[in-house]
Design a protein around this motif. Structure first.
Motif, short mmCIF file in Angstrom:
data_model
loop_
_atom_site.label_atom_id
_atom_site.label_comp_id
_atom_site.label_asym_id
_atom_site.label_seq_id
_atom_site.Cartn_x
_atom_site.Cartn_y
_atom_site.Cartn_z
N PRO A 8 0.81 -1.22 0.00
CA PRO A 8 0.00 0.00 0.00
C PRO A 8 0.85 1.27 0.00
O PRO A 8 2.08 1.20 0.07
CB PRO A 8 -0.80 -0.13 1.31
N ALA A 10 2.99 4.42 0.64
CA ALA A 10 4.01 4.81 1.61
C ALA A 10 4.43 3.69 2.55
O ALA A 10 4.81 3.92 3.69
CB ALA A 10 3.53 6.03 2.42
N LYS A 13 8.01 0.59 -0.03
CA LYS A 13 8.37 -0.35 -1.11
C LYS A 13 9.31 0.27 -2.15
O LYS A 13 10.15 -0.42 -2.70
CB LYS A 13 7.13 -0.95 -1.77
N ASP A 30 9.55 2.01 -10.75
CA ASP A 30 8.50 2.38 -9.79
C ASP A 30 7.22 2.54 -10.62
O ASP A 30 7.01 3.55 -11.28
CB ASP A 30 8.91 3.69 -9.12
N ALA A 82 -3.67 9.65 -9.25
CA ALA A 82 -3.15 8.41 -9.85
C ALA A 82 -4.05 7.24 -9.50
O ALA A 82 -4.33 6.37 -10.34
CB ALA A 82 -1.72 8.15 -9.36
N SER A 83 -4.55 7.21 -8.26
CA SER A 83 -5.36 6.05 -7.87
C SER A 83 -6.72 6.08 -8.57
O SER A 83 -7.32 5.02 -8.79
CB SER A 83 -5.44 5.93 -6.34
N ALA A 86 -5.91 4.76 -12.03
CA ALA A 86 -5.46 3.37 -11.92
C ALA A 86 -6.61 2.39 -11.70
O ALA A 86 -6.45 1.18 -11.89
CB ALA A 86 -4.45 3.23 -10.78
N ARG A 92 -5.15 0.47 -17.20
CA ARG A 92 -4.23 -0.58 -16.74
C ARG A 92 -3.76 -1.45 -17.90
O ARG A 92 -2.59 -1.83 -17.99
CB ARG A 92 -4.89 -1.46 -15.66
N GLN A 99 5.27 -2.35 -18.72
CA GLN A 99 5.85 -2.93 -17.50
C GLN A 99 6.48 -4.30 -17.79
O GLN A 99 7.56 -4.61 -17.31
CB GLN A 99 4.76 -3.08 -16.43
N GLY A 113 4.96 -1.83 -6.96
CA GLY A 113 3.62 -1.30 -7.27
C GLY A 113 2.57 -1.94 -6.40
O GLY A 113 2.75 -2.11 -5.19
N ARG A 114 1.44 -2.28 -7.04
CA ARG A 114 0.31 -2.87 -6.31
C ARG A 114 -0.01 -4.28 -6.79
O ARG A 114 -0.54 -5.09 -6.04
CB ARG A 114 -0.97 -2.02 -6.49
N ASP A 115 0.27 -4.53 -8.09
CA ASP A 115 -0.18 -5.77 -8.73
C ASP A 115 0.97 -6.46 -9.47
O ASP A 115 0.73 -7.19 -10.42
CB ASP A 115 -1.30 -5.46 -9.73
N ILE A 116 2.20 -6.21 -9.05
CA ILE A 116 3.34 -6.77 -9.80
C ILE A 116 3.37 -8.30 -9.64
O ILE A 116 3.45 -9.04 -10.63
CB ILE A 116 4.69 -6.14 -9.36
N ARG A 164 -6.90 6.12 -0.38
CA ARG A 164 -6.28 5.37 -1.48
C ARG A 164 -6.23 3.88 -1.19
O ARG A 164 -6.45 3.05 -2.07
CB ARG A 164 -4.87 5.90 -1.74
N ASP A 168 -7.76 1.34 -3.74
CA ASP A 168 -6.86 0.37 -4.37
C ASP A 168 -7.24 -1.07 -4.02
O ASP A 168 -7.05 -1.99 -4.81
CB ASP A 168 -5.40 0.63 -3.94
N ARG A 171 -11.04 -2.01 -5.85
CA ARG A 171 -11.33 -1.92 -7.29
C ARG A 171 -11.45 -3.31 -7.91
O ARG A 171 -10.87 -4.28 -7.41
CB ARG A 171 -10.25 -1.08 -8.00
O1 CDP Z 1 4.24 6.06 -3.46
P1 CDP Z 1 2.86 5.63 -3.11
O2 CDP Z 1 2.84 4.27 -2.52
O3 CDP Z 1 2.11 6.66 -2.32
O4 CDP Z 1 2.02 5.58 -4.46
P2 CDP Z 1 2.47 4.99 -5.87
O5 CDP Z 1 3.12 3.65 -5.69
O6 CDP Z 1 3.21 6.03 -6.62
O7 CDP Z 1 1.05 4.72 -6.59
C1 CDP Z 1 0.10 5.76 -6.83
C2 CDP Z 1 -1.22 5.09 -7.16
O8 CDP Z 1 -1.07 4.38 -8.41
C3 CDP Z 1 -1.70 4.04 -6.16
O9 CDP Z 1 -2.53 4.57 -5.13
C4 CDP Z 1 -2.45 3.03 -7.03
O10 CDP Z 1 -3.80 3.39 -7.19
C5 CDP Z 1 -1.79 3.15 -8.39
N1 CDP Z 1 -0.91 2.03 -8.71
C6 CDP Z 1 -1.51 0.87 -9.19
O11 CDP Z 1 -2.73 0.78 -9.28
N2 CDP Z 1 -0.75 -0.19 -9.60
C7 CDP Z 1 0.59 -0.13 -9.50
N3 CDP Z 1 1.30 -1.19 -9.93
C8 CDP Z 1 1.21 1.01 -8.97
C9 CDP Z 1 0.44 2.08 -8.57
#
Ligand code: CDP
Length: 206
Positions: A8, A10, A13, A30, A82-83, A86, A92, A99, A113-116, A164, A168, A171
């Motif tokens: 998630p 901050a 990561k 990133d 961004a969210s 996203a 996506r 990616q 990221g979130r879904d790597i 967020r 996130d 969704r």
């Molecule tokens: O740095 P921080 O963790 O605050 O945010 P980020 O990693 O820069 O990502 C910003 C937003 O992009 C996230 O809140 C997600 O909604 C989206 N994101 C995503 O959906 N999938 C990813 N692989 C990376 C980011």
């Protein structure tokens, strides 16, 4: 070698991924910056991130050069924007190929990221899902933003992180969740050095 780092907002990561890339001699992406750059392009074009046509056009036109202005992409407000882009499956899908191409080029890469681990690189050699309590994440992000001169309170940062996290996680496409084979790493009580050592131990055992 491909290393997937998810988690998630901050959670630390990004810093972890950068250090792991140096440690293993890999490139680093990133992936949050891709969604931030799409959101920035929509806003700079005078459109609204809630407009599906505008965000799809921005995702289609995304170019690596747009990632260079990292400071502007990290401004408060851009994470929220961004969210929103996203959560759109069409956005996506546009960003997926970029990616995967990045990950598959030798010698491999660390992507965060979130879904790597779950969607982008399901066959990654190592997957780590980084978590931390929302209050700890808000404290770190607030220090970072305030250190860069942003006028924002801890409470505003905590609110942004909670909102967020909720978007996130809920969704329909590629929600934030650990891959079944990911290692969990809780960094609430770990500093960067301790988190890095724990991650290297997890990767050695993968
Ligand atoms: O740095 P921080 O963790 O605050 O945010 P980020 O990693 O820069 O990502 C910003 C937003 O992009 C996230 O809140 C997600 O909604 C989206 N994101 C995503 O959906 N999938 C990813 N692989 C990376 C980011």
């Amino acid at each position: 070698m491909i290393i997937a780092i998810d988690g998630p907002a901050a959670s630390g990561k990004g810093t972890l991924a950068r250090r792991l890339a140096v440690r293993y001699g890999l490139r680093h992406l990133d992936t949050g910056m891709l969604y931030r750059a799409v959101a920035r392009a929509v806003i700079d074009a005078g459109a609204d991130v809630a407009d599906p046509a505008a965000r799809l056009a921005a995702a289609r036109a995304l170019d690596a050069a747009q990632l260079r202005d990292a400071a502007s992409l990290r401004e408060p407000g851009m994470g929220e924007a961004a969210s929103i882009v996203a959560a759109d499956p069409a956005v996506r899908a546009e960003i997926l190929a970029f990616q995967r191409d990045f990950a598959n080029r030798p010698p491999g890469a660390v992507l965060d990221g979130r879904d790597i681990g779950s969607v982008v690189c399901p066959n990654a050699d190592a997957k780590i899902f980084v978590t931390a309590a929302p209050e700890a994440r808000a404290e770190r992000r607030w220090r970072e933003l305030a250190g860069n001169g942003a006028e924002i309170s801890y409470e505003q940062v905590l609110d942004d992180i909670r909102r967020r996290d909720a978007r996130d996680t809920s969704r329909a496409v590629a929600p934030l969740r650990p891959a079944d084979d990911a290692h969990l790493l809780d960094t609430t009580d770990l500093d960067i050095e301790a988190a890095f050592r724990a991650a290297v131990d997890l990767i050695s055992g993968s």
